[in-house]
Design a protein around this motif. Sequence first.
Motif, PDB file in Angstrom:
ATOM      1  N   ILE A 191      -7.495  -2.432   1.497  1.00  0.00           N
ATOM      2  CA  ILE A 191      -6.599  -1.978   2.561  1.00  0.00           C
ATOM      3  C   ILE A 191      -5.424  -1.192   1.988  1.00  0.00           C
ATOM      4  O   ILE A 191      -5.065  -0.116   2.484  1.00  0.00           O
ATOM      5  N   VAL A 192      -4.825  -1.706   0.924  1.00  0.00           N
ATOM      6  CA  VAL A 192      -3.678  -1.024   0.321  1.00  0.00           C
ATOM      7  C   VAL A 192      -4.094   0.333  -0.231  1.00  0.00           C
ATOM      8  O   VAL A 192      -3.375   1.330  -0.085  1.00  0.00           O
ATOM      9  N   CYS A 193      -5.264   0.393  -0.868  1.00  0.00           N
ATOM     10  CA  CYS A 193      -5.747   1.678  -1.387  1.00  0.00           C
ATOM     11  C   CYS A 193      -5.935   2.687  -0.259  1.00  0.00           C
ATOM     12  O   CYS A 193      -5.609   3.871  -0.411  1.00  0.00           O
ATOM     13  N   ALA A 194      -6.449   2.229   0.870  1.00  0.00           N
ATOM     14  CA  ALA A 194      -6.642   3.129   2.010  1.00  0.00           C
ATOM     15  C   ALA A 194      -5.302   3.594   2.568  1.00  0.00           C
ATOM     16  O   ALA A 194      -5.137   4.770   2.945  1.00  0.00           O
ATOM     17  N   LEU A 195      -4.325   2.694   2.641  1.00  0.00           N
ATOM     18  CA  LEU A 195      -2.998   3.084   3.122  1.00  0.00           C
ATOM     19  C   LEU A 195      -2.348   4.091   2.181  1.00  0.00           C
ATOM     20  O   LEU A 195      -1.640   5.001   2.622  1.00  0.00           O
ATOM     21  N   ARG A 196      -2.585   3.928   0.874  1.00  0.00           N
ATOM     22  CA  ARG A 196      -2.055   4.888  -0.093  1.00  0.00           C
ATOM     23  C   ARG A 196      -2.646   6.278   0.146  1.00  0.00           C
ATOM     24  O   ARG A 196      -1.950   7.294   0.056  1.00  0.00           O
ATOM     25  N   MET A 197      -3.942   6.316   0.437  1.00  0.00           N
ATOM     26  CA  MET A 197      -4.573   7.601   0.741  1.00  0.00           C
ATOM     27  C   MET A 197      -3.943   8.223   1.975  1.00  0.00           C
ATOM     28  O   MET A 197      -3.665   9.423   2.017  1.00  0.00           O
ATOM     29  N   ASP A 198      -3.704   7.403   3.000  1.00  0.00           N
ATOM     30  CA  ASP A 198      -3.044   7.896   4.207  1.00  0.00           C
ATOM     31  C   ASP A 198      -1.650   8.436   3.891  1.00  0.00           C
ATOM     32  O   ASP A 198      -1.216   9.455   4.434  1.00  0.00           O
ATOM     33  N   ALA A 199      -0.935   7.713   3.022  1.00  0.00           N
ATOM     34  CA  ALA A 199       0.424   8.132   2.674  1.00  0.00           C
ATOM     35  C   ALA A 199       0.417   9.486   1.966  1.00  0.00           C
ATOM     36  O   ALA A 199       1.338  10.290   2.142  1.00  0.00           O
ATOM     37  N   GLY A 200      -0.610   9.746   1.163  1.00  0.00           N
ATOM     38  CA  GLY A 200      -0.707  11.041   0.515  1.00  0.00           C
ATOM     39  C   GLY A 200      -0.992  12.159   1.500  1.00  0.00           C
ATOM     40  O   GLY A 200      -0.464  13.258   1.369  1.00  0.00           O
ATOM     41  N   CYS A 201      -1.828  11.863   2.501  1.00  0.00           N
ATOM     42  CA  CYS A 201      -2.170  12.871   3.496  1.00  0.00           C
ATOM     43  C   CYS A 201      -1.060  13.075   4.518  1.00  0.00           C
ATOM     44  O   CYS A 201      -0.852  14.181   5.010  1.00  0.00           O
ATOM     45  N   TYR A 202      -0.357  11.982   4.856  1.00  0.00           N
ATOM     46  CA  TYR A 202       0.649  12.017   5.920  1.00  0.00           C
ATOM     47  C   TYR A 202       1.950  11.348   5.461  1.00  0.00           C
ATOM     48  O   TYR A 202       2.359  10.326   6.001  1.00  0.00           O
ATOM     49  N   PRO A 203       2.627  11.899   4.458  1.00  0.00           N
ATOM     50  CA  PRO A 203       3.863  11.265   3.997  1.00  0.00           C
ATOM     51  C   PRO A 203       4.977  11.278   5.038  1.00  0.00           C
ATOM     52  O   PRO A 203       5.918  10.490   4.942  1.00  0.00           O
ATOM     53  N   ASP A 204       4.870  12.155   6.027  1.00  0.00           N
ATOM     54  CA  ASP A 204       5.908  12.252   7.056  1.00  0.00           C
ATOM     55  C   ASP A 204       5.586  11.415   8.293  1.00  0.00           C
ATOM     56  O   ASP A 204       6.290  11.537   9.314  1.00  0.00           O
ATOM     57  N   ASP A 205       4.559  10.588   8.225  1.00  0.00           N
ATOM     58  CA  ASP A 205       4.169   9.772   9.371  1.00  0.00           C
ATOM     59  C   ASP A 205       5.146   8.609   9.527  1.00  0.00           C
ATOM     60  O   ASP A 205       5.146   7.683   8.705  1.00  0.00           O
ATOM     61  N   PRO A 206       5.997   8.601  10.555  1.00  0.00           N
ATOM     62  CA  PRO A 206       7.003   7.537  10.682  1.00  0.00           C
ATOM     63  C   PRO A 206       6.382   6.172  10.978  1.00  0.00           C
ATOM     64  O   PRO A 206       6.932   5.146  10.585  1.00  0.00           O
ATOM     65  N   ARG A 207       5.237   6.142  11.647  1.00  0.00           N
ATOM     66  CA  ARG A 207       4.621   4.850  11.945  1.00  0.00           C
ATOM     67  C   ARG A 207       3.986   4.243  10.697  1.00  0.00           C
ATOM     68  O   ARG A 207       3.980   3.021  10.526  1.00  0.00           O
ATOM     69  N   LEU A 208       3.475   5.084   9.818  1.00  0.00           N
ATOM     70  CA  LEU A 208       2.948   4.576   8.563  1.00  0.00           C
ATOM     71  C   LEU A 208       4.069   4.015   7.697  1.00  0.00           C
ATOM     72  O   LEU A 208       3.940   2.930   7.117  1.00  0.00           O
ATOM     73  N   SER A 209       5.173   4.737   7.605  1.00  0.00           N
ATOM     74  CA  SER A 209       6.289   4.238   6.796  1.00  0.00           C
ATOM     75  C   SER A 209       6.866   2.957   7.378  1.00  0.00           C
ATOM     76  O   SER A 209       7.285   2.054   6.643  1.00  0.00           O
ATOM     77  N   ALA A 210       6.868   2.839   8.706  1.00  0.00           N
ATOM     78  CA  ALA A 210       7.332   1.607   9.338  1.00  0.00           C
ATOM     79  C   ALA A 210       6.408   0.445   8.998  1.00  0.00           C
ATOM     80  O   ALA A 210       6.857  -0.678   8.728  1.00  0.00           O
ATOM     81  N   LEU A 211       5.101   0.691   8.991  1.00  0.00           N
ATOM     82  CA  LEU A 211       4.135  -0.342   8.639  1.00  0.00           C
ATOM     83  C   LEU A 211       4.320  -0.779   7.189  1.00  0.00           C
ATOM     84  O   LEU A 211       4.339  -1.978   6.890  1.00  0.00           O
ATOM     85  N   VAL A 212       4.451   0.181   6.290  1.00  0.00           N
ATOM     86  CA  VAL A 212       4.654  -0.145   4.880  1.00  0.00           C
ATOM     87  C   VAL A 212       5.947  -0.931   4.696  1.00  0.00           C
ATOM     88  O   VAL A 212       5.993  -1.911   3.943  1.00  0.00           O
ATOM     89  N   GLY A 213       7.004  -0.529   5.400  1.00  0.00           N
ATOM     90  CA  GLY A 213       8.263  -1.252   5.296  1.00  0.00           C
ATOM     91  C   GLY A 213       8.159  -2.675   5.803  1.00  0.00           C
ATOM     92  O   GLY A 213       8.672  -3.616   5.177  1.00  0.00           O
ATOM     93  N   GLU A 214       7.487  -2.858   6.931  1.00  0.00           N
ATOM     94  CA  GLU A 214       7.324  -4.205   7.490  1.00  0.00           C
ATOM     95  C   GLU A 214       6.536  -5.101   6.540  1.00  0.00           C
ATOM     96  O   GLU A 214       6.939  -6.252   6.275  1.00  0.00           O
ATOM     97  N   LEU A 215       5.424  -4.597   6.025  1.00  0.00           N
ATOM     98  CA  LEU A 215       4.605  -5.406   5.133  1.00  0.00           C
ATOM     99  C   LEU A 215       5.313  -5.691   3.817  1.00  0.00           C
ATOM    100  O   LEU A 215       5.164  -6.777   3.237  1.00  0.00           O
ATOM    101  N   SER A 216       6.102  -4.738   3.334  1.00  0.00           N
ATOM    102  CA  SER A 216       6.842  -4.953   2.090  1.00  0.00           C
ATOM    103  C   SER A 216       7.869  -6.064   2.237  1.00  0.00           C
ATOM    104  O   SER A 216       8.120  -6.821   1.292  1.00  0.00           O
ATOM    105  N   VAL A 217       8.458  -6.179   3.414  1.00  0.00           N
ATOM    106  CA  VAL A 217       9.449  -7.228   3.663  1.00  0.00           C
ATOM    107  C   VAL A 217       8.778  -8.584   3.848  1.00  0.00           C
ATOM    108  O   VAL A 217       9.244  -9.609   3.331  1.00  0.00           O
ATOM    109  N   LYS A 218       7.645  -8.598   4.534  1.00  0.00           N
ATOM    110  CA  LYS A 218       7.036  -9.862   4.946  1.00  0.00           C
ATOM    111  C   LYS A 218       6.002 -10.427   3.980  1.00  0.00           C
ATOM    112  O   LYS A 218       5.652 -11.605   4.079  1.00  0.00           O
ATOM    113  N   SER A 219       5.489  -9.614   3.050  1.00  0.00           N
ATOM    114  CA  SER A 219       4.397 -10.072   2.200  1.00  0.00           C
ATOM    115  C   SER A 219       4.634  -9.709   0.737  1.00  0.00           C
ATOM    116  O   SER A 219       4.654  -8.533   0.371  1.00  0.00           O
ATOM    117  N   ALA A 220       4.770 -10.724  -0.109  1.00  0.00           N
ATOM    118  CA  ALA A 220       4.917 -10.496  -1.545  1.00  0.00           C
ATOM    119  C   ALA A 220       3.640  -9.903  -2.131  1.00  0.00           C
ATOM    120  O   ALA A 220       3.686  -9.080  -3.049  1.00  0.00           O
TER     121      ALA A 220
END
Length: 298
Positions: A191-220
């Motif tokens: 899942i993380v590898c797939a999200l990284r691919m998305d981040a490379g294709c869509y670095p300006d996607d605000p919903r993706l960055s929000a998802l990454v931020g939420e998971l970074s806060v909630k999951s070690a």
Amino acid sequence: MDVQPEAAAGPPLDRWAELSEFLRSRRARLQPEDVGLPDFGRRRRVPGLRREELAQLAGVSVAYYTRLEQGNGRNVSAEVLDSIARALRLTDAEHAHLTHLAKPTAHKKKPAARQQQVRAALRQLLDSMEGVPAYVVGRRSEILAWNRMAAAVFGDWAELAPAERNWARMVFLRPDYRDLFIDWEQKAIDIVCALRMDAGCYPDDPRLSALVGELSVKSAEFRRLWATHDVKEKGYGVKRLLHPLVGELALSFETFRLADDGDQALITYHAEPDSPSAQSLRLLASWGTDAARAVPSA
């Protein structure tokens, strides 16, 4: 059934910082002996190749490569990126990720904010696949559509709020999905590898960055895996599940990217003919809605 998840927006990811960290992480995993360079036994202050060694392998100046690794890739050519990818021993997925980060206009895609739609014919195909768990996944690991057998195996996603129908949120934030996947760590990595691919294709996607931020806060665990900067596409394989009704399932999966929308993929699962898992799938199919309710979804 299909849905369009909704999510809060967040600040875009810093594409140049992503480029810098990705190059550093790929360089750190290589040793001189891995690329045919002599190692004179000098102690290295940091793991991996030095910048000057990588620049030598890629055929560019140290100053040029240093600027690129510092996130200044605005004028880099495709030829130089190819040389650096070869020097770093990048996989095809990693090479594509590097190019997306350094030269996004070379791989311009549709706006990330556009609504993800599942074609009616594809929904009909899902419904017709009796006995085959199948679903459509889109950007940000969002589950867009699924059939009755997918619900029987993975839980009734219709009971979840639209924003929660997301593989990343389910795997990292829900204990029941940790129990469902026998090799939870591998599922999390995928899942993380797939999200990284998305981040490379869509670095300006605000919903993706929000998802990454939420998971970074909630999951070690998510923070640890996100920091590796690993990217890959896993199109097929075997998933082992521990279903609350039928016990262990060994299911082969196949991924089919849609020709008219590469951001969407149809994922199907099947068991070896005449295997215990095939028998279990038939049982789940016969139980229908009751099987779906056995996997907690809310």
